[in-house]
Design a protein around this motif. Sequence first.
Motif, PDB file in Angstrom:
ATOM      1  N   GLY A   1       0.769  -1.240   0.000  1.00 57.76           N
ATOM      2  CA  GLY A   1       0.000   0.000   0.000  1.00 57.76           C
ATOM      3  C   GLY A   1       0.797   1.284   0.000  1.00 57.76           C
ATOM      4  O   GLY A   1       0.221   2.372   0.033  1.00 57.76           O
ATOM      5  N   PHE A   2       2.115   1.211  -0.034  1.00 62.51           N
ATOM      6  CA  PHE A   2       2.933   2.427  -0.096  1.00 62.51           C
ATOM      7  C   PHE A   2       2.936   2.943  -1.532  1.00 62.51           C
ATOM      8  O   PHE A   2       3.042   2.165  -2.477  1.00 62.51           O
ATOM      9  CB  PHE A   2       4.375   2.139   0.340  1.00 62.51           C
ATOM     10  CG  PHE A   2       4.541   1.928   1.818  1.00 62.51           C
ATOM     11  CD1 PHE A   2       4.965   2.960   2.636  1.00 62.51           C
ATOM     12  CD2 PHE A   2       4.267   0.694   2.395  1.00 62.51           C
ATOM     13  CE1 PHE A   2       5.118   2.768   4.002  1.00 62.51           C
ATOM     14  CE2 PHE A   2       4.414   0.492   3.753  1.00 62.51           C
ATOM     15  CZ  PHE A   2       4.835   1.525   4.559  1.00 62.51           C
ATOM     16  N   ALA A   3       2.833   4.248  -1.676  1.00 62.42           N
ATOM     17  CA  ALA A   3       2.853   4.890  -2.989  1.00 62.42           C
ATOM     18  C   ALA A   3       4.024   5.864  -3.054  1.00 62.42           C
ATOM     19  O   ALA A   3       4.418   6.454  -2.042  1.00 62.42           O
ATOM     20  CB  ALA A   3       1.547   5.651  -3.229  1.00 62.42           C
ATOM     21  N   VAL A   4       4.564   6.033  -4.253  1.00 62.99           N
ATOM     22  CA  VAL A   4       5.627   7.019  -4.454  1.00 62.99           C
ATOM     23  C   VAL A   4       5.015   8.398  -4.273  1.00 62.99           C
ATOM     24  O   VAL A   4       4.019   8.744  -4.918  1.00 62.99           O
ATOM     25  CB  VAL A   4       6.265   6.878  -5.851  1.00 62.99           C
ATOM     26  CG1 VAL A   4       7.246   8.009  -6.116  1.00 62.99           C
ATOM     27  CG2 VAL A   4       6.943   5.518  -5.978  1.00 62.99           C
ATOM     28  N   GLU A   5       5.582   9.190  -3.389  1.00 57.17           N
ATOM     29  CA  GLU A   5       5.086  10.536  -3.117  1.00 57.17           C
ATOM     30  C   GLU A   5       6.071  11.614  -3.545  1.00 57.17           C
ATOM     31  O   GLU A   5       5.753  12.792  -3.519  1.00 57.17           O
ATOM     32  CB  GLU A   5       4.766  10.672  -1.626  1.00 57.17           C
ATOM     33  CG  GLU A   5       3.659   9.732  -1.197  1.00 57.17           C
ATOM     34  CD  GLU A   5       3.287   9.843   0.260  1.00 57.17           C
ATOM     35  OE1 GLU A   5       2.163   9.439   0.596  1.00 57.17           O
ATOM     36  OE2 GLU A   5       4.103  10.321   1.079  1.00 57.17           O
ATOM     37  N   GLY A   6       7.259  11.187  -3.928  1.00 59.03           N
ATOM     38  CA  GLY A   6       8.252  12.133  -4.406  1.00 59.03           C
ATOM     39  C   GLY A   6       9.530  11.417  -4.782  1.00 59.03           C
ATOM     40  O   GLY A   6       9.782  10.297  -4.334  1.00 59.03           O
TER      41      GLY A   6
END
Length: 179
Positions: free
Chosen positions: A150-155
């Motif tokens: 569930g982790f998404a690239v945020e930067g």
Amino acid sequence: MSATTTLHAVSVRPALPADEEALGELDRSTWSTLHAVVPRPQPPYEPFFDERHQPEDFLVVEAEVEAATDADGTRIAGYIRLVPPTPLACNAHVRQIQGLAVASWARGAGVGRTLLRAACAEARRQGANRITLRVLGHNTPARALYASEGFAVEGVLSGEFFLHGRYVDDVLMGRSLAP
């Protein structure tokens, strides 16, 4: 996981001061250019726990190990470090993963996934509603594991590190801990 090692009864617990030697050895044995931004540790080794890295910051996975040698018993299969990212009150709702290691003999057995899920549960228990981490751009296996949880690239900090003759991105990932 090697063909001669079998894991049974995997459990997660907080690290203890007595784990220092085992965790230091695990940390050194898992050093890799895939995730490390510091040089390979050399003797004399620094203590694993210090004023910035306390036992209470770590969760460990213990596994009952059945090996082809006489090394049967309970061993630490991996660790994860979970801390507030800053000392600021306005950031107290966030926890950050600042290290994850899985012993080579325990890879492929779900230890990394177990640690991530335990870290999310512990962060919730501590009152956090968000969890973040940083991962090197070329660490494809870790990025895939984080995304599957569930982790998404945020930067992306492009070219943030110069490692082994090339520039490497620092990828910032995060996820909500809301139910």
